[in-house]
Design a protein around this motif. Sequence first.
Motif, PDB file in Angstrom:
ATOM      1  N   ASP A  72     -32.986   7.003  12.033  1.00  0.00           N
ATOM      2  CA  ASP A  72     -33.033   5.654  11.456  1.00  0.00           C
ATOM      3  C   ASP A  72     -33.940   4.756  12.281  1.00  0.00           C
ATOM      4  N   PHE A  73     -34.686   3.907  11.583  1.00  0.00           N
ATOM      5  CA  PHE A  73     -35.504   2.943  12.320  1.00  0.00           C
ATOM      6  C   PHE A  73     -34.608   1.973  13.068  1.00  0.00           C
ATOM      7  N   CYS A  74     -33.692   1.315  12.352  1.00  0.00           N
ATOM      8  CA  CYS A  74     -32.776   0.362  12.986  1.00  0.00           C
ATOM      9  C   CYS A  74     -31.721  -0.050  11.973  1.00  0.00           C
ATOM     10  N   ILE A 122     -41.414   3.540   9.351  1.00  0.00           N
ATOM     11  CA  ILE A 122     -39.994   3.307   9.101  1.00  0.00           C
ATOM     12  C   ILE A 122     -39.370   4.499   8.383  1.00  0.00           C
ATOM     13  N   CYS A 126     -33.218   0.752   7.608  1.00  0.00           N
ATOM     14  CA  CYS A 126     -33.937  -0.382   8.205  1.00  0.00           C
ATOM     15  C   CYS A 126     -33.262  -1.632   7.652  1.00  0.00           C
ATOM     16  N   GLY A 130     -33.370  -5.008  11.831  1.00  0.00           N
ATOM     17  CA  GLY A 130     -34.445  -4.014  11.782  1.00  0.00           C
ATOM     18  C   GLY A 130     -35.516  -4.397  10.792  1.00  0.00           C
ATOM     19  N   LEU A 148     -33.810  -0.173   2.852  1.00  0.00           N
ATOM     20  CA  LEU A 148     -34.149  -1.469   3.459  1.00  0.00           C
ATOM     21  C   LEU A 148     -33.213  -2.546   2.934  1.00  0.00           C
TER      22      LEU A 148
END
Length: 280
Positions: A72-74, A122, A126, A130, A148
Amino acid sequence: MSAQQNLADSRHSLRHPVDLTIRDDIAYVSLNRPDKLNALNLATFKSLASIARSLRNNRNIRGVILQGAGADFCSGLDVKSIMEDKSGMVRLLKKWLPGSSNLAQQVSSNWRKIPVPVIAVIQGRCWGGGLQIVLGADFRFVTSDVSLAVMESKWGLIPDMAGNMALRELLPKDQALRLAMTAEPISATEALAINLVTQVSDTPLQDAESLLGELKLKSPDALAAIKRLYTRNWQSPDWKMLMMETWYQVKIILGKNQRRAVKKQLNPDDAKPYLPRGRW
């Protein structure tokens, strides 16, 4: 507890929340808490803001790639960590002037100030903070399975990490309102359709590196001027855009890199490499 577990915990505690590597004139900035889904704690905020400030003053880099370690990106804020640290909350939100960026906002707004292309790569989740971070980038390359979300309203909050500056440039108001009010995640396909992301790819990192490789063939001063012109004046009145176009063009023409760019086009065999970027 075993000695092996103690060693693992020690290594975890020493891990830096954000890594910076510069390779081939490209700065790779990586969120590095994969065991926490790269959730943002106070140390991550401080590190991101500090790294972005240092890159802004580095006249030799030609691009930045912003990424997250792991699947995961964030996933957003490390809510437990942030809420337990009351002094940390104050440090995130305080600012000297109403129109300046506080620490929470700098992790997004600082990328807009770096005079080179910034590409966010990404994957996975996110969400929340993030997404606010990557909205500060110039380009967002995502995997097809990305998710997202503007997550703040889920916690009874408003998005306040400077991503709104990019949202108003990228999205119609109704789409931005829907994202911010519902806090519902959207897919890569939906994000591309509303212009929230730049490109959906199975190989976003390689595609980002390919784009930066192409941009490295251009004058660093021209790219810096284009980014500054668009970032600062995208919604300015016509008279200001016209004025800044002329001002930046004069500054570029007086520099040496513009002459080198002409040489690269007319006589590439005798062309010299570009000089480090001027001050923008």
